[in-house]
Design a protein around this motif. Structure first.
Motif, PDB file in Angstrom:
ATOM      1  N   ILE A   1      -8.848  -6.429  -6.841  1.00 19.49           N
ATOM      2  CA  ILE A   1      -8.139  -5.972  -8.037  1.00 19.49           C
ATOM      3  C   ILE A   1      -9.150  -5.732  -9.164  1.00 19.49           C
ATOM      4  O   ILE A   1      -9.050  -4.750  -9.915  1.00 19.49           O
TER       5      ILE A   1
ATOM      6  N   ILE B   1       0.849  -1.192   0.000  1.00 16.77           N
ATOM      7  CA  ILE B   1       0.000   0.000   0.000  1.00 16.77           C
ATOM      8  C   ILE B   1       0.884   1.241   0.000  1.00 16.77           C
ATOM      9  O   ILE B   1       0.586   2.242  -0.676  1.00 16.77           O
TER      10      ILE B   1
ATOM     11  N   PRO C   1      -4.873  10.471  -2.402  1.00 14.82           N
ATOM     12  CA  PRO C   1      -3.994   9.310  -2.165  1.00 14.82           C
ATOM     13  C   PRO C   1      -4.012   8.783  -0.735  1.00 14.82           C
ATOM     14  O   PRO C   1      -3.957   7.570  -0.524  1.00 14.82           O
ATOM     15  N   TYR C   2      -4.107   9.665   0.253  1.00 16.31           N
ATOM     16  CA  TYR C   2      -4.096   9.188   1.631  1.00 16.31           C
ATOM     17  C   TYR C   2      -5.359   8.396   1.944  1.00 16.31           C
ATOM     18  O   TYR C   2      -5.316   7.335   2.561  1.00 16.31           O
TER      19      TYR C   2
ATOM     20  N   TYR D   1       0.920   4.334  -2.643  1.00 18.38           N
ATOM     21  CA  TYR D   1       0.774   5.694  -2.103  1.00 18.38           C
ATOM     22  C   TYR D   1       1.899   6.600  -2.621  1.00 18.38           C
ATOM     23  O   TYR D   1       1.658   7.698  -3.118  1.00 18.38           O
TER      24      TYR D   1
ATOM     25  N   GLU E   1     -10.985   1.968 -12.936  1.00 22.77           N
ATOM     26  CA  GLU E   1     -10.025   2.638 -13.814  1.00 22.77           C
ATOM     27  C   GLU E   1     -10.387   2.493 -15.293  1.00 22.77           C
ATOM     28  O   GLU E   1     -10.236   3.430 -16.067  1.00 22.77           O
TER      29      GLU E   1
ATOM     30  N   ARG F   1      -7.111   6.808  -0.196  1.00 22.06           N
ATOM     31  CA  ARG F   1      -7.000   5.549  -0.929  1.00 22.06           C
ATOM     32  C   ARG F   1      -6.172   4.544  -0.138  1.00 22.06           C
ATOM     33  O   ARG F   1      -6.514   3.363  -0.046  1.00 22.06           O
ATOM     34  N   ALA F   2      -5.074   5.029   0.455  1.00 25.51           N
ATOM     35  CA  ALA F   2      -4.207   4.149   1.252  1.00 25.51           C
ATOM     36  C   ALA F   2      -4.985   3.582   2.444  1.00 25.51           C
ATOM     37  O   ALA F   2      -4.856   2.392   2.781  1.00 25.51           O
TER      38      ALA F   2
ATOM     39  N   GLU G   1       1.433   7.503  -6.155  1.00 24.26           N
ATOM     40  CA  GLU G   1       0.342   8.456  -6.408  1.00 24.26           C
ATOM     41  C   GLU G   1       0.675   9.869  -5.918  1.00 24.26           C
ATOM     42  O   GLU G   1       0.297  10.840  -6.539  1.00 24.26           O
TER      43      GLU G   1
ATOM     44  N   LYS H   1      -9.724 -10.577 -22.058  1.00 22.38           N
ATOM     45  CA  LYS H   1      -8.572 -10.525 -21.154  1.00 22.38           C
ATOM     46  C   LYS H   1      -9.038 -10.687 -19.709  1.00 22.38           C
ATOM     47  O   LYS H   1      -9.895  -9.941 -19.239  1.00 22.38           O
ATOM     48  N   PRO H   2      -8.489 -11.685 -18.992  1.00 18.97           N
ATOM     49  CA  PRO H   2      -8.976 -11.953 -17.637  1.00 18.97           C
ATOM     50  C   PRO H   2      -8.337 -11.065 -16.576  1.00 18.97           C
ATOM     51  O   PRO H   2      -7.146 -10.762 -16.640  1.00 18.97           O
ATOM     52  N   VAL H   3      -9.147 -10.682 -15.584  1.00 17.24           N
ATOM     53  CA  VAL H   3      -8.665  -9.975 -14.399  1.00 17.24           C
ATOM     54  C   VAL H   3      -9.120 -10.799 -13.204  1.00 17.24           C
ATOM     55  O   VAL H   3     -10.302 -11.160 -13.111  1.00 17.24           O
ATOM     56  N   CYS H   4      -8.196 -11.089 -12.280  1.00 20.08           N
ATOM     57  CA  CYS H   4      -8.509 -11.955 -11.134  1.00 20.08           C
ATOM     58  C   CYS H   4      -8.304 -11.224  -9.807  1.00 20.08           C
ATOM     59  O   CYS H   4      -7.605 -10.217  -9.760  1.00 20.08           O
ATOM     60  N   GLU H   5      -8.904 -11.805  -8.752  1.00 22.38           N
ATOM     61  CA  GLU H   5      -8.877 -11.241  -7.388  1.00 22.38           C
ATOM     62  C   GLU H   5      -9.874 -10.097  -7.255  1.00 22.38           C
ATOM     63  O   GLU H   5      -9.729  -9.039  -7.873  1.00 22.38           O
TER      64      GLU H   5
ATOM     65  N   ARG I   1      -7.500   0.969   1.203  1.00 20.68           N
ATOM     66  CA  ARG I   1      -6.805  -0.274   0.852  1.00 20.68           C
ATOM     67  C   ARG I   1      -6.383  -1.017   2.113  1.00 20.68           C
ATOM     68  O   ARG I   1      -6.444  -2.246   2.164  1.00 20.68           O
TER      69      ARG I   1
ATOM     70  N   GLN J   1     -10.894  -2.395  -8.575  1.00 22.76           N
ATOM     71  CA  GLN J   1     -10.039  -1.263  -8.964  1.00 22.76           C
ATOM     72  C   GLN J   1      -9.942  -1.163 -10.489  1.00 22.76           C
ATOM     73  O   GLN J   1      -9.941  -0.071 -11.052  1.00 22.76           O
ATOM     74  N   TYR J   2      -9.851  -2.303 -11.141  1.00 16.94           N
ATOM     75  CA  TYR J   2      -9.793  -2.327 -12.598  1.00 16.94           C
ATOM     76  C   TYR J   2     -11.049  -1.699 -13.205  1.00 16.94           C
ATOM     77  O   TYR J   2     -10.978  -0.868 -14.113  1.00 16.94           O
TER      78      TYR J   2
END
Lengths: 219, 227
Positions: free
Chosen positions: B70, A69, B91-92, A73, B77, B94-95, A76, B63-67, B98, B73-74
């Protein structure tokens, strides 16, 4: 407010290495503080009360925990140079997948290699080699995991290299003979300044692991 | 905006599949849902996720995306110009989102599941106590993240709401099984209200599985030992 960045870390930690590399990739000035894990600082306990683990990144007084993470961070916040994650959403998803794979699989497997013996160690060694082979296959003929540019998955993995001689010593095998292409990738990464400055001497790590192993495998 | 073919491999009962579904609904993306047969794994699943062989798998233009996290988020985006943002913008934040999403999967969920797999009353009690403790942390996290707004993500549901909210059906099943309420107005006032709002959200309501169906499925997955 000026950017104040503190990293609470422990020198042999392959997770701490990720954050060190990311900060250096971005040219961020930071204060490195070594933690004694048997005597954790009040700051560490305050900034990571849930897990009480390193590394802890403290940016202008606010903590970011978990190395993977932290790397996102850093990418970004300091987005002006050396992008760590690619810009394409699908490539980003792939990068995240492989970093997650490393976190889910590699740590537990490598632990069995140095912290156990006998059958358990043999099984751990098999798993560990299998995981490295999967990673080597994913790397393929590319210079880095993401392609031409050093990035997220490289950063997630490279720190484990400093523990390779320890694994080889205690489980009696050669990693290079199992995954030669991966070792070639390691050598390429080591030429990068951010990596060379952030990784400890593998010999020192082996000494450290040697001491640690005594706690788990009394000879 | 991407308009290619979107498929989602999963199961109606899976928490992790639900995360992907909610994200797709939030972005108003049409997709084909490929229901896996219980007890076996389809060739497409094995081909698309050879490493983990698990669902969900999102297949976008082949096209595969797993998890699950993830995938979420894909989706955020790849379809960033449609629907609300799923990840917070700062960003903070987001951290933090996550961090808690990882905590939910690595710690909280493990203790929730251990209630269903517990052998005997002592083990069950210990697991219940652990879930209580961990849920208290999530209550505090909600107050910190939401900053007085209805969701972890603020005005609209987002990444962390999805990460935890997808568990609400199963959480209810566990409460019934253990005869113990975790989400309530006295112990977890913020989360209790958030749970209702989450389940009522138009992106969630049509796909939240029925509790009775889930409970029946749970009995199949976690059979009780004969007394």
């Amino acid at each position: 407010m000026a950017n104040e960045v503190i990293l609470l870390d422990f020198w042999p930690s392959m997770f701490g290495m990720r954050t060190r590399i990311a900060l250096r990739e971005k040219g961020v000035e930071f204060e490195y503080r070594e933690e004694d894990l048997r005597n954790k600082s009040p700051l560490l306990l305050q900034m990571n009360p849930i897990h009480k683990k390193i590394p802890v990144l403290i940016h202008n007084g606010k903590p970011v925990n978990e190395s993977i993470i932290q790397v996102q961070y850093i990418d970004e916040v300091w987005s002006h140079k050396n992008p760590i994650l690619p810009s394409d959403p699908y490539q980003r998803a792939q990068a995240r997948f492989w970093a997650d794979f490393i976190d889910k699989k590699l740590y537990d497997a490598q632990r069995k290699v140095w912290a156990t013996k006998g059958e358990e160690q043999e099984a751990g060694k098999k798993d560990f080699i299998e995981i490295l082979k999967t990673l080597e296959s994913e790397l393929g003929d590319k210079p880095y995991f993401g392609g031409d540019d050093f990035g997220y998955v490289d950063i997630a993995l490279i720190g484990f290299y400093t523990w390779f001689p320890a694994y080889e010593k205690f489980a009696n095998f050669s990693i290079e003979s199992e995954v030669p292409k991966l070792i070639a990738w390691v050598k390429k990464c080591l030429q990068r300044e951010s990596v060379a400055k952030s990784l400890p001497d593998p010999e020192k790590v082996t000494e450290f692991v040697s001491e640690l192993r005594k706690k788990f495998v009394p000879e | 905006m991407a308009t290619e073919d979107v498929k989602l491999i999963g199961s109606w009962a899976s928490v992790f599949v639900m995360r992907a579904k909610i994200a797709l609904h939030l972005k108003s993306i049409s997709y084909e849902f490929l229901q896996e047969t219980f007890g076996s794994k389809s060739e497409l699943l094995l081909k698309s996720n050879p490493v983990h062989k698990k669902m969900p798998v999102l297949i976008h233009a082949d096209k595969p995306v797993c998890e699950s996290n993830i995938i979420v988020q894909y989706i955020d985006e790849a379809w960033n110009s449609s629907g609300p943002s799923i990840l917070p913008s700062h960003p903070y934040d987001r951290a933090i989102a996550r961090f808690w999403a990882a905590y939910i999967d690595d710690q909280w969920f493990i203790s929730l599941r251990s209630i269903l797999t517990a052998q005997g009353e002592e083990e069950k009690k210990a697991s219940i106590a652990q879930v209580e403790e961990r849920t208290e942390l999530l209550e505090k996290a909600f107050n910190d993240c939401s900053k007085g707004k209805p969701f972890f993500n603020g005005d609209h549901i987002g990444y962390l709401d999805i990460a935890l909210g997808s568990f609400l059906g199963w959480w209810r099943v566990v409460e019934l099984d253990a005869n113990h309420k975790f989400l309530d107005e006295t112990k977890t006032p913020s989360l209790a209200k958030w749970a209702e709002r989450f389940c009522d959200d138009p992106a969630v309501k049509p796909i939240m599985p029925e509790i009775t169906k889930l409970a029946e499925f749970a009995r199949k997955l976690f059979p009780k030992p004969q007394a």
